[in-house]
Every structure is written in C-alpha cells, then in structure tokens.
Motif scaffolding. Structure first.
Motif, PDB file in Angstrom:
ATOM      1  N   ASN A  52       0.853  -1.192   0.000  1.00  0.00           N
ATOM      2  CA  ASN A  52       0.000   0.000   0.000  1.00  0.00           C
ATOM      3  C   ASN A  52       0.888   1.242   0.000  1.00  0.00           C
ATOM      4  O   ASN A  52       2.121   1.148   0.041  1.00  0.00           O
ATOM      5  N   GLU A  53       0.261   2.397  -0.040  1.00  0.00           N
ATOM      6  CA  GLU A  53       1.004   3.643  -0.223  1.00  0.00           C
ATOM      7  C   GLU A  53       1.817   4.029   1.010  1.00  0.00           C
ATOM      8  O   GLU A  53       2.873   4.667   0.891  1.00  0.00           O
ATOM      9  N   LYS A  54       1.315   3.675   2.185  1.00  0.00           N
ATOM     10  CA  LYS A  54       2.051   3.997   3.415  1.00  0.00           C
ATOM     11  C   LYS A  54       3.402   3.297   3.393  1.00  0.00           C
ATOM     12  O   LYS A  54       4.445   3.914   3.611  1.00  0.00           O
ATOM     13  N   GLY A 407     -11.524  -7.331  -3.033  1.00  0.00           N
ATOM     14  CA  GLY A 407     -10.655  -7.932  -4.048  1.00  0.00           C
ATOM     15  C   GLY A 407      -9.318  -8.369  -3.474  1.00  0.00           C
ATOM     16  O   GLY A 407      -8.967  -8.011  -2.343  1.00  0.00           O
ATOM     17  N   ASP A 408      -8.564  -9.126  -4.249  1.00  0.00           N
ATOM     18  CA  ASP A 408      -7.293  -9.665  -3.739  1.00  0.00           C
ATOM     19  C   ASP A 408      -6.258  -8.575  -3.489  1.00  0.00           C
ATOM     20  O   ASP A 408      -5.594  -8.549  -2.457  1.00  0.00           O
ATOM     21  N   SER A 409      -6.131  -7.641  -4.445  1.00  0.00           N
ATOM     22  CA  SER A 409      -5.140  -6.581  -4.251  1.00  0.00           C
ATOM     23  C   SER A 409      -5.564  -5.693  -3.083  1.00  0.00           C
ATOM     24  O   SER A 409      -4.745  -5.284  -2.260  1.00  0.00           O
ATOM     25  N   THR A 410      -6.859  -5.444  -2.978  1.00  0.00           N
ATOM     26  CA  THR A 410      -7.373  -4.607  -1.896  1.00  0.00           C
ATOM     27  C   THR A 410      -7.208  -5.312  -0.543  1.00  0.00           C
ATOM     28  O   THR A 410      -6.921  -4.679   0.471  1.00  0.00           O
ATOM     29  N   PHE A 411      -7.381  -6.640  -0.556  1.00  0.00           N
ATOM     30  CA  PHE A 411      -7.175  -7.414   0.674  1.00  0.00           C
ATOM     31  C   PHE A 411      -5.760  -7.198   1.204  1.00  0.00           C
ATOM     32  O   PHE A 411      -5.533  -6.940   2.387  1.00  0.00           O
ATOM     33  N   THR A 441      -4.448  -7.089 -10.003  1.00  0.00           N
ATOM     34  CA  THR A 441      -5.083  -5.812  -9.709  1.00  0.00           C
ATOM     35  C   THR A 441      -5.711  -5.365 -11.024  1.00  0.00           C
ATOM     36  O   THR A 441      -5.095  -4.655 -11.812  1.00  0.00           O
ATOM     37  N   ALA A 442      -6.928  -5.799 -11.285  1.00  0.00           N
ATOM     38  CA  ALA A 442      -7.502  -5.617 -12.626  1.00  0.00           C
ATOM     39  C   ALA A 442      -7.862  -4.165 -12.911  1.00  0.00           C
ATOM     40  O   ALA A 442      -7.552  -3.619 -13.967  1.00  0.00           O
ATOM     41  N   MET A 443      -8.507  -3.560 -11.951  1.00  0.00           N
ATOM     42  CA  MET A 443      -9.059  -2.210 -12.099  1.00  0.00           C
ATOM     43  C   MET A 443      -8.089  -1.206 -12.710  1.00  0.00           C
ATOM     44  O   MET A 443      -8.447  -0.396 -13.550  1.00  0.00           O
TER      45      MET A 443
HETATM   46  C1  LIG Z   1      -5.792   4.258  -1.442  1.00  0.00           C
HETATM   47  C2  LIG Z   1      -6.089   3.852  -2.828  1.00  0.00           C
HETATM   48  N1  LIG Z   1      -5.087   3.404  -3.596  1.00  0.00           N
HETATM   49  C3  LIG Z   1      -5.328   3.017  -4.877  1.00  0.00           C
HETATM   50  C4  LIG Z   1      -6.583   3.088  -5.403  1.00  0.00           C
HETATM   51  C5  LIG Z   1      -6.818   2.682  -6.840  1.00  0.00           C
HETATM   52  N2  LIG Z   1      -7.442   1.372  -6.883  1.00  0.00           N
HETATM   53  C6  LIG Z   1      -8.751   1.242  -6.852  1.00  0.00           C
HETATM   54  S1  LIG Z   1      -9.206  -0.343  -6.711  1.00  0.00           S
HETATM   55  C7  LIG Z   1      -7.655  -0.915  -6.730  1.00  0.00           C
HETATM   56  C8  LIG Z   1      -7.302  -2.356  -6.617  1.00  0.00           C
HETATM   57  C9  LIG Z   1      -8.196  -3.256  -7.300  1.00  0.00           C
HETATM   58  O1  LIG Z   1      -7.649  -4.540  -7.276  1.00  0.00           O
HETATM   59  P1  LIG Z   1      -8.423  -5.770  -6.654  1.00  0.00           P
HETATM   60  O2  LIG Z   1      -8.808  -5.492  -5.265  1.00  0.00           O
HETATM   61  O3  LIG Z   1      -7.583  -6.971  -6.865  1.00  0.00           O
HETATM   62  O4  LIG Z   1      -9.753  -5.834  -7.509  1.00  0.00           O
HETATM   63  P2  LIG Z   1      -9.958  -6.076  -9.082  1.00  0.00           P
HETATM   64  O5  LIG Z   1      -9.953  -4.738  -9.750  1.00  0.00           O
HETATM   65  O6  LIG Z   1      -8.870  -6.963  -9.558  1.00  0.00           O
HETATM   66  O7  LIG Z   1     -11.307  -6.695  -9.177  1.00  0.00           O
HETATM   67  C10 LIG Z   1      -6.802   0.156  -6.845  1.00  0.00           C
HETATM   68  C11 LIG Z   1      -5.369  -0.001  -6.939  1.00  0.00           C
HETATM   69  C12 LIG Z   1      -7.603   3.592  -4.563  1.00  0.00           C
HETATM   70  N3  LIG Z   1      -8.856   3.736  -4.982  1.00  0.00           N
HETATM   71  N4  LIG Z   1      -7.314   3.941  -3.293  1.00  0.00           N
END
Ligand SMILES: Cc1ncc(C[n+]2csc(CCOP(=O)(O)OP(=O)(O)O)c2C)c(N)n1
Lengths: 534, 165
Positions: A52-54, A407-411, A441-443
């Motif tokens: 994450n950004e921190k 989501g996985d990246s968000t997890f 990280t699809a989004m």
């Molecule tokens: C603090 C913060 N950092 C980055 C983002 C940009 N962002 C939005 S969703 C996301 C991750 C999505 O990945 P995932 O959780 O794996 O879900 P997927 O899109 O693969 O379904 C990111 C990087 C954000 N909204 N907030």
C-alpha cells in the motif's frame, strides 16, 4: 539536446527519474499514477509495488535516509493512506532527494472522490511543484530533487489526470546526471521523532519553509507571460493551458512552485493589472491564500469547483457566467466483462438479498444493474470494518445477511487489518467475508501484488497465500472455491457460511478473463527459462 | 504549416483501438513537424465503456482538450457513439464513421481503427511516408502489412464523411 518525444506526463516523470539517477521507485497502483513506475521499470529503473502507499512512502524514505534519490508514486487518495509518514517525514527531512508524486483526479475519471491534495502540502509543510505538461513534468522532477536535497525535505510533485494522461512533446536533457548517491549518516536527534527531538524539528521545518518561500520569490519555476494590463490571471498546472487559450490577451502569472507561495511576487503581479482572476481547478486553494495575504483577486464561482476545468469553462469563469452548463450526453458506462467470474458471485448475493459492504476494484461494478448487489463503497479496505459495524448493530435477522466483499489486491492493501478486527471483536452471529481473487489488480490495468507471486515486471516473487494468512489469524471457517458457470459450488458454500453464525472467509478464486492469455505466455516463458537454467 | 489549431476527436468503446489510433495520429503529426497534444479518458476502458481521445495540432497548442463544439474532425469506431459525440463537432466539421470504409476489405475487424485513420489522412497535412513510418514503428513486422493495407484502403475511400450541420 536529444530529439523531442511525444510522452505522457507519467512517462515524462519516469524518464526524468531515470535520467536523474533515481535508485528506487516505489508505489501502489492507482489511476492516473500507475504508468510512472511501469515506465520507469521498462526504462531499466528499479521499481517495485508495495502492498500500500504507506509502506511505499516508508520504503522510499528509508532509501532517501540512505543517501539515494527515491521516488514514490500514488493517486490522490493514496496520499491519505501515506499521510502518517508524510507529516513526520517533513520533520525528519531526508538525506538523498525524495519526491512524492500525488496524481489527483479532478472530475473523477476513475476515483471515489476529487480531493485536492494541494491541501496536503500546506498541512504537512512540504514544498510542492505543479507541472502543466509533459515537458514541465520532466523538468520539474529535476527541480524537485534539487529542492529536496538543498533543503533536505521531501517534495510533493502534484499532477492531475490531464497532465498524467496527456501526450505532449518533450525534449529530454542529455543523460549525464551529475548526481551521485550519498551515504547513510547517523542523525539520531534529527530522525528519531520522540517529543524532545520533534519539538526542535518542527521549528526547523518552519525555518526551511520560510527560506524556501524567499527563494521562490525569484524562482524560474514561476513564469510571467506579458499581455494587457486590463486582465491578469494567476494560475498553475493544467489550468494554465486552458487559461492561455481562453484569454490569449491576458497577462498571466503561471505558478510552478505552489507551496510555499511567492506572495511578494504575486502581490506585484496583482498590482500590475486592473482586474486579477485566479484560475484554478478544484478547491479554492490559491484564491484563499492570496486573499488571506490581503490581495484583491477574483476567484471562480462555486459551480466550477466540481469537475475538471477546460477552455469553455475558463471562458465562463472569466466572464463571470454562472448560467447552467449544458449537460454532456452520457457515454456508455463500463460493465463487468461477460465472462467475469464475479458475475456469479454478485448474482448469488442479489438472490439472497444480502447487505453487501463493498470495496474498490472492478468488482465495484457489482453495484450497477443488473446486480445492484453492493450497499457501500468508501475507500480501499473499508468493506471489512463497515461490514462488521453493520453486523454489530443490525437486528439479528438483518445482521445475518451482511457480507463483506473485497478484491485480492485490496485485501493485501488494507483488508488484513480489518480481518484482525474481525477475529478480535467478532460480531455475535459471526460474519462472512468474500475475497474476490482474480489473481491481479484488474481495475488499474493488471498490476501484480504480493499475492500473485510476481513482481512489478511480472517476474517471479514470493507469493503470499491469502488462505494461509486468514487461517493464521485464527478465522475458523475458510473456503477456497472457483466461481464457474454451471457449478453451484460457490452458492452452496455461501449458504453454509451465512447459516453458520461463525467467522467465515470464502476465497472465490478464478483468474481475470482479460489476463488468462498473459498467464499462459508467462508460464511458458518461466518454463523455458527454467529449462535453460538446467 | 497550419498556424490555427486543428481539433480531432477519436471515440469508441474499450477494446476497439481508440487509443492506438490517436497514438498513431499524434505521432504522425509530430513527425510532420507540428506541435501536438493528445489527451485521453480511459477510466475503466477494458470493460466496454466509452473511450475518447482528443488530438490537437498546430504551430502551438495549449490546452490538450478539444472544447465542445470545436472539433474539426470526429472519428468514431462504434456507430452508436456518433450521436454521443456530435455536440463536440463544429458546424461544418467532418464526421468519419465506421461505414466510411468497406469492412469486407479489411483482413480483420482489428484494423478498422487504422482504416478510418486512412480516411482521415486525406484531410491532414501529413505525407504518406510519415504515416507509414509511424505504422511500421507501431506494429512491427507481423501486423504491419495488414495495417498498411487497411490504411491505404481507407485513404482511397474518399466518400467521407458527413459534414455536421
Ligand atoms: C488508497 C487507494 N489506492 C489506490 C486506489 C486505486 N485502486 C482502486 S481499486 C484498486 C485495486 C483493485 O484490485 P483488486 O482489489 O484486486 O480488484 P480487481 O480490480 O482486480 O477486481 C486500486 C489499486 C484507490 N482507490 N485507493
């Protein structure tokens, strides 16, 4: 001078970082900042995604303590996550230069809010530069490192979507950076921020800011364009480009170094014109600062605080026109891909009338028809906490339908702490968490993260196994399922979990349909490499 | 050299090659010696949403965005997107829609973007050599031939374009 190239603002920042000798680039993906590190890596720079950004800012700060030039990149909301180290890094200062890129998204092309991070420069007390095109993005990176090293302070490079994602011509410098990395120098009182050290550090910071402000009064980063004395415009960033086009006859003070502001120079400019208008996108940051300094300037009407500026809107601001703007016809909204495995999950949640605490990613599209199976989306990681809060207070019958979806990246980014909360303060009737694991990280365009087992450049890296983390935290009921058309496995597990009154985590794992091919290609390449090594 | 700024909008849906087309266009104009700016909104483009890209060129360009009602050319890859973007076009501006080329003459749907660039190219002060050089750079040996053919087919279709009233 090298030949001119057509580069996006993001690419220009990456190229400048590479030419300036940046030893480490860190960040977390986020539109419109993502391409900076990807391009920096492509050029041969050392770049890595952090969870994450921190963490990204902390790693870059450590590199700068070690004497290196370091770059960290994030979208505007990412700086909220990194705000804790930011504020105190302003006190500790740095050894090698540290540049923090905040990519803001006025108009929310792809964000959950349109916060204006110029406010962070003021709040944290760090200098801020704002380029208005790719050439400036390139040049200002060098300026930011020079400032950072001269005053030993992190510098905020604040860009916006239209700077990041517009392509303009860039004449790069010759690649002969005169800069050489420093080394680690012990400075306990300067970098260990216990109160006894932090008190003088705060005073030191204010002194630096006063010195920088004085220096900024004659700084080349701010430029004046001649014009009639009838109309003066004070502006910065992309707004300059719109203003220059909307009012070619005006006299313009274009600010590149926008915190701390060169108030004497601005005052001189304001006095040189009959009417002075501040043209800025987003919050009234400049206009408030100029008025607080006693300057007689006009701002924009409140209606122009929302969304991006453009040439017609700047014309309206200059004309004081507050009549309603013509609505732009709506384009076609995005949708979950036809074969997206998330479709199965949202359909099931909808059928069961679940109350869904959602999160941010492609899967947020589950809130739109035909699913409408998401009840909240606040910030990354919020699905866990919000879901738990709902479970704690709703009547039993409703509480038992609450599900958190992440989501996985968000997890990895910020879901794990929510899970710690869940096992520590469990709701009476348990909880159900669904991790939508599409292995990317699809989004933001399919970046890697620590649970994909691949690094930023898609090469192999240690893989964090989400179910192992969940089990290690003590969650009693953990399931890994593959949501597939023609299989009811996901639904069966979901029903079982909803009925169980336990803490349950369901990992719904199936690769994003858009990258299945890349997976296959990558695997083939890995095999070839292995065979080659043997 | 044109001193005035010329405004072009390329529009379509995610996955149709809008950004590839505007990239080629901007590079060809830069090669021909113009100041060029290209801007794009590509939010969640992979999921079939609208994608648009603005390209502006002239002696000196400031804003990267084409103001509404000032586009000289609108190039649209999805017929349904024509109406969505019509308000961007100036009166007398040129709209190039998918039916400007004979899709049957393309080796695949993928080359529609380049074929429509071919149609547009007739209106722009860029030599054929510059266009082909940019296409070659962009596509590499495998798909250059198909794209060259698509471009030249578009360039030969001079039934453009409805002008906008
Ligand atoms: C603090 C913060 N950092 C980055 C983002 C940009 N962002 C939005 S969703 C996301 C991750 C999505 O990945 P995932 O959780 O794996 O879900 P997927 O899109 O693969 O379904 C990111 C990087 C954000 N909204 N907030």
């Amino acid at each position: 001078m090298l030949p001119k190239q057509l580069l996006s603002g993001d690419e220009a920042i990456a190229l400048a970082a590479f030419h300036a000798g940046v030893m480490l680039g860190t960040g977390y993906p986020g539109t419109p900042s993502t391409e900076i590190l990807e391009e920096f890596a492509r050029l041969g720079g050392r770049a890595q995604w952090s969870p994450n950004e921190k963490v990204a800012l902390e790693v870059a700060l450590g590199a700068a303590f070690g004497g290196a030039r370091a770059l960290t990149t994030m979208k505007h909301v990412g700086l909220n996550v990194a705000a804790d180290p930011l504020f105190t890094a302003a006190y500790t200062g740095v050894g090698g230069g540290l540049v923090i890129v905040s990519a803001d998204d006025p108009g929310m092309a792809s964000s959950q809010n349109e916060q204006d991070n110029r406010r962070y420069a003021v709040a944290a007390g760090v200098p801020m530069l704002e380029p208005s095109d790719s050439q400036e993005a390139y040049d200002f990176v060098f300026a930011a490192f020079e400032l950072s090293e001269r005053w030993r302070i992190p510098v905020l490079l604040r860009v916006t979507t239209r700077v990041c994602h517009s392509y303009t011509l860039v004449g790069p410098r010759l690649n002969d950076s005169a800069w050489h990395p420093g080394r680690f120098e012990r400075d306990i009182s300067g970098r260990v921020m216990i109160p006894a050290n932090a008190r003088p550090a705060h005073r030191r910071l204010r002194r630096k800011l006063a010195e920088m402000q004085e220096w900024n009064e004659t700084c080349w980063l701010n430029t004046e364009l001649g014009g009639s004395s009838e109309l003066g415009i004070v502006t910065s960033g992309i707004s300059f480009m719109h203003a220059r086009e909307a009012a070619p006859e005006a006299r313009i003070l274009k600010l590149g170094f926008t915190h701390p502001l060169p108030l004497k120079r601005i005052a001189q400019f304001v006095r040189s014109v009959k009417r002075c208008v501040v043209v800025e996108e987003g919050d009234p940051y400049l206009v408030e600062a100029l008025r607080a300094a006693g300057l007689n300037v006009e701002g924009k009407a409140e209606m122009y605080r929302f969304g991006e500026l453009n040439v017609p809107r700047v014309r309206r601001i200059l004309d004081g026109d507050t009549s309603p703007e013509p609505p732009a016809p709506a384009g076609k909204p995005p949708q979950l891909c036809d074969a997206c495995p998330y479709r199965i999950v949202f359909k099931a949640l909808r059928q069961r009338d679940c109350i869904v605490a959602g999160d941010i990613g492609c899967y947020t599209l589950g809130a739109l028809p035909p699913f409408e199976a998401m009840d909240s989306c606040v910030c990354m990681g919020a699905s866990l906490g919000v879901g738990l809060g709902l479970r704690h207070v709703l009547p039993t019958e409703e509480a038992r339908r609450v599900v958190s979806v992440i989501g996985d990246s968000t997890f990895i980014h910020s879901g794990i702490s929510g899970l710690v909360e869940m096992v520590y303060n469990p709701p009476e009737d348990g909880h159900v968490v669904i991790v939508l694991d599409n292995l990317t990280t699809a989004m933001t365009g399919h970046q890697e993260h620590p649970a994909t087992g691949r690094a930023l450049d898609h090469g192999p890296a240690h893989r964090i196994v989400i179910e192992d983390v969940v089990r290690a935290l003590g969650v009693p009921s953990v399931h890994v399922v593959e949501p597939r058309a023609g299989s009811d496995q996901f639904e069966r597990v979901l029903d079982q979990c909803l009925a169980s009154r336990q803490l349950c985590v369901i990992i719904a794992r199936r690769p994003c349909v858009l990258i299945v091919k890349r997976f296959r290609d990558q695997e083939r390449r890995d095999c070839e490499q292995e065979a080659h090594a043997r | 050299m044109r001193a005035e700024v010329t405004n072009i909008i390329v529009a379509g849906l995610g996955g149709q090659g809008v950004l590839t087309a505007s990239d080629i266009l901007a590079k060809a104009l830069a090669r021909a010696g113009y100041d060029v700016k290209k801007s794009e909104i590509k939010g969640m483009s992979q999921r079939g949403g609208s994608v648009t890209s603005d390209v502006r060129f002239g002696r000196q360009v400031f804003s990267p965005m084409v103001p509404a009602g000032e586009a000289d050319y609108l190039l649209v890859l999805d017929a349904a997107q024509v109406e969505v973007h019509r308000h961007m076009v100036r009166s007398g501006g040129v709209v190039i829609a998918p039916d400007a080329v004979d899709a049957g003459r393309l080796s695949s749907r993928k080359e529609l973007n380049v074929a429509l660039l071919g149609v547009l190219s007739v209106h722009l002060p860029v030599g054929e050599g510059d266009w082909l050089a940019v296409l070659r750079e962009r596509f590499g040996p495998e798909s250059f031939e198909a794209n060259r053919a698509a471009f030249l087919h578009g360039r030969a279709c001079d039934a453009p374009a409805h002008t906008s009233g």
